[in-house]
Design a protein around this motif. Structure first.
Motif, PDB file in Angstrom:
ATOM      1  N   TRP A  29       0.836  -1.244   0.013  1.00 63.12           N
ATOM      2  CA  TRP A  29       0.044   0.087  -0.029  1.00 63.12           C
ATOM      3  C   TRP A  29       0.968   1.317  -0.190  1.00 63.12           C
ATOM      4  CZ3 TRP A  29      -5.242   0.468   0.504  1.00 63.12           C
ATOM      5  CH2 TRP A  29      -5.989  -0.685   0.674  1.00 63.12           C
ATOM      6  N   LEU A  30       0.623   2.222  -0.596  1.00 66.51           N
ATOM      7  CA  LEU A  30       1.129   3.574  -0.883  1.00 66.51           C
ATOM      8  C   LEU A  30       0.238   4.457  -0.339  1.00 66.51           C
ATOM      9  CD1 LEU A  30       3.487   5.390  -1.298  1.00 66.51           C
ATOM     10  CD2 LEU A  30       2.591   5.668  -3.887  1.00 66.51           C
ATOM     11  N   VAL A  31       0.207   5.007   0.873  1.00 68.40           N
ATOM     12  CA  VAL A  31      -0.874   5.724   1.438  1.00 68.40           C
ATOM     13  C   VAL A  31      -0.365   7.310   2.039  1.00 68.40           C
ATOM     14  CG1 VAL A  31      -2.292   3.838   2.129  1.00 68.40           C
ATOM     15  CG2 VAL A  31      -0.542   4.809   3.793  1.00 68.40           C
ATOM     16  N   ASP A  32      -1.193   8.153   1.973  1.00 70.76           N
ATOM     17  CA  ASP A  32      -0.937   9.585   2.862  1.00 70.76           C
ATOM     18  C   ASP A  32      -1.437   9.305   4.200  1.00 70.76           C
ATOM     19  OD1 ASP A  32      -1.219  12.089   3.741  1.00 70.76           O
ATOM     20  OD2 ASP A  32      -1.414  12.843   1.807  1.00 70.76           O
ATOM     21  N   LEU A  33      -0.345   9.734   5.107  1.00 65.88           N
ATOM     22  CA  LEU A  33      -0.777   9.514   6.564  1.00 65.88           C
ATOM     23  C   LEU A  33      -1.944  10.399   6.825  1.00 65.88           C
ATOM     24  CD1 LEU A  33       2.396   8.517   8.301  1.00 65.88           C
ATOM     25  CD2 LEU A  33       0.756   7.137   7.159  1.00 65.88           C
ATOM     26  N   ASP A  34      -2.069  11.416   6.280  1.00 65.92           N
ATOM     27  CA  ASP A  34      -3.235  12.499   6.468  1.00 65.92           C
ATOM     28  C   ASP A  34      -4.601  11.979   5.906  1.00 65.92           C
ATOM     29  OD1 ASP A  34      -1.890  14.182   8.170  1.00 65.92           O
ATOM     30  OD2 ASP A  34      -0.905  14.882   6.534  1.00 65.92           O
ATOM     31  N   ASP A  35      -4.623  11.040   5.013  1.00 62.50           N
ATOM     32  CA  ASP A  35      -5.734  10.522   4.492  1.00 62.50           C
ATOM     33  C   ASP A  35      -5.596   8.967   4.269  1.00 62.50           C
ATOM     34  OD1 ASP A  35      -8.227  10.493   2.869  1.00 62.50           O
ATOM     35  OD2 ASP A  35      -7.270  10.833   1.097  1.00 62.50           O
ATOM     36  N   LEU A  36      -5.678   8.264   5.523  1.00 62.72           N
ATOM     37  CA  LEU A  36      -5.435   6.816   5.432  1.00 62.72           C
ATOM     38  C   LEU A  36      -7.072   5.935   5.002  1.00 62.72           C
ATOM     39  CD1 LEU A  36      -3.929   5.923   8.949  1.00 62.72           C
ATOM     40  CD2 LEU A  36      -2.900   5.732   6.673  1.00 62.72           C
ATOM     41  N   PRO A  37      -6.877   5.004   4.314  1.00 65.51           N
ATOM     42  CA  PRO A  37      -8.021   4.249   3.553  1.00 65.51           C
ATOM     43  C   PRO A  37      -9.063   4.257   4.815  1.00 65.51           C
ATOM     44  CG  PRO A  37      -5.968   3.253   3.016  1.00 65.51           C
ATOM     45  CD  PRO A  37      -5.670   4.090   4.269  1.00 65.51           C
ATOM     46  N   ARG A  38     -10.306   4.674   4.333  1.00 64.71           N
ATOM     47  CA  ARG A  38     -11.569   4.454   4.962  1.00 64.71           C
ATOM     48  C   ARG A  38     -12.168   3.236   4.393  1.00 64.71           C
ATOM     49  NH1 ARG A  38     -10.254   9.609   5.049  1.00 64.71           N
ATOM     50  NH2 ARG A  38     -11.358   9.698   3.306  1.00 64.71           N
ATOM     51  N   LEU A  39     -12.147   1.885   4.662  1.00 69.19           N
ATOM     52  CA  LEU A  39     -12.774   1.040   3.843  1.00 69.19           C
ATOM     53  C   LEU A  39     -14.090   0.262   4.437  1.00 69.19           C
ATOM     54  CD1 LEU A  39      -9.450  -1.294   3.778  1.00 69.19           C
ATOM     55  CD2 LEU A  39     -10.224   0.253   2.068  1.00 69.19           C
ATOM     56  N   PRO A  40     -14.978  -0.171   3.547  1.00 67.84           N
ATOM     57  CA  PRO A  40     -16.161  -0.789   3.788  1.00 67.84           C
ATOM     58  C   PRO A  40     -15.927  -1.834   4.841  1.00 67.84           C
ATOM     59  CG  PRO A  40     -15.915  -0.677   1.505  1.00 67.84           C
ATOM     60  CD  PRO A  40     -14.642  -0.249   2.006  1.00 67.84           C
TER      61      PRO A  40
END
Length: 246
Positions: A29-40
Motif C-alpha cells: 500500500w502507498l498511503v498518505d498518513l493524513d488520508d488513510l483508507p476508510r474501507l467498507p
C-alpha cells in the motif's frame, strides 16, 4: 481514497560467501498518513493500519495512543525536523486478518512547501525488532546509512546500506545493497501503483492471499535453505537485545 495498491516484484540476491537468489510477487500500500483508507466494513479484515506497527515504543502507553502521523512527527522531532504540516507518504504492508510483517516500510516526508525533507526507512526483522533509519537522499533518491539492526543470522551488524528510494510517481523503484568492504546482499522492489478500490483490493487479496504471512514464511524458508548449504550463523549481539524498539 488517495490510497494506492502497488503490485510488487521483489528480488533478493545474496552475493557472498555463496550466491543465492529468490524472487516473488506480492502487493503493498502507498498511503498518505493524513488520508488513510476508510474501507467498507466487509473489506477491513484485508487492510488494517495500526500506529503500533510503525515507529514509537510498543510498551509505552503514550506511544500506543498516538496516530501513525503523530508517531512520524515525534520521531522527526527527536532529530530536529519539523515538517510544519507537510505531507508524509508511506509504502508498507497492511494487516491482513490481523497479521502483518514488514521487512521494509518507507516514509517520504515533505515540508509545507512541498519540498522533500527526508525519508524514514523502517526495517523489521523476524525476531520482532525494528529500527528506523533517517536518510536525506540526493535528487536521484540515493543515500547511505550504517547498518544498525540484526536482520539476517548470516550477516553481522556491520557494514553500510546503499539505498535508492526515489519517491513513487506511478511506479515504485526501490533498491538496497548491503556492503561490508564489498557488496554482500542486494534487494530490489519494483511495482506499478493502482487506485485502491474495493475491486482492486479484493483482486489483490485473492491473487496474493495472506500476503504478509507468505512474505514472512518465504524469508524463513530461504534462511533454512542457506543454513542447509552450510552458511555460518552469527549470534544476535546481546547489546541489541536491550535496546528500545528503534
Amino acid at each position: 481514497m488517495t490510497a494506492q495498491l502497488v503490485h510488487t516484484r521483489i528480488r533478493h540476491v545474496r552475493l557472498t560467501p555463496v550466491r543465492h537468489e529468490f524472487r516473488y510477487r506480492s502487493y503493498g500500500w502507498l498511503v498518505d498518513l493524513d488520508d488513510l483508507p476508510r474501507l467498507p466494513r466487509w473489506l477491513r479484515p484485508l487492510a488494517g493500519f495500526s500506529a503500533t506497527d510503525h515507529l514509537g515504543d510498543r510498551d509505552r502507553d503514550r506511544d500506543r495512543d498516538r496516530t501513525l502521523r503523530e508517531n512520524v512527527d515525534a520521531f522527526l522531532a527527536e532529530h530536529g525536523i519539523d515538517l510544519r504540516g507537510g505531507s508524509v507518504r508511506m509504502l508498507t504492508n497492511a494487516r491482513v486478518f490481523g497479521y502483518v510483517f514488514n521487512p521494509l516500510t518507507l516514509f517520504w516526508c515533505r515540508d509545507n512547501a512541498g519540498e522533500p525533507v527526508c525519508v524514514i526507512a523502517e526495517v523489521h526483522n523476524t525476531y520482532g525488532e525494528r529500527h528506523c533509519y533517517l536518510v536525506r537522499p540526493d535528487r536521484h533518491g540515493s543515500a547511505n546509512t550504517a547498518k544498525q539492526l540484526f536482520v539476517s543470522p548470516f550477516n553481522p551488524v556491520r557494514g553500510e546500506y546503499r539505498l535508492r528510494v526515489p519517491e513513487p510517481d506511478h511506479l515504485v523503484r526501490v533498491s538496497i545493497v548491503l556492503t561490508d568492504e564489498h557488496p554482500v546482499f542486494a534487494a530490489t522492489m519494483t511495482g506499478r501503483c493502482h487506485p485502491a478500490t474495493p475491486m482492486t483490493i479484493l483482486r489483490a487479496a485473492l491473487t496474493s492471499p495472506l500476503a504478509p504471512l507468505v512474505v514472512s514464511a518465504r524469508i524463513r524458508w530461504q534462511g533454512i535453505r542457506l543454513w542447509a548449504r552450510g552458511l555460518s550463523v552469527h549470534p544476535r549481539p546481546s547489546s541489541l537485545l536491550e535496546e528500545p524498539s528503534r
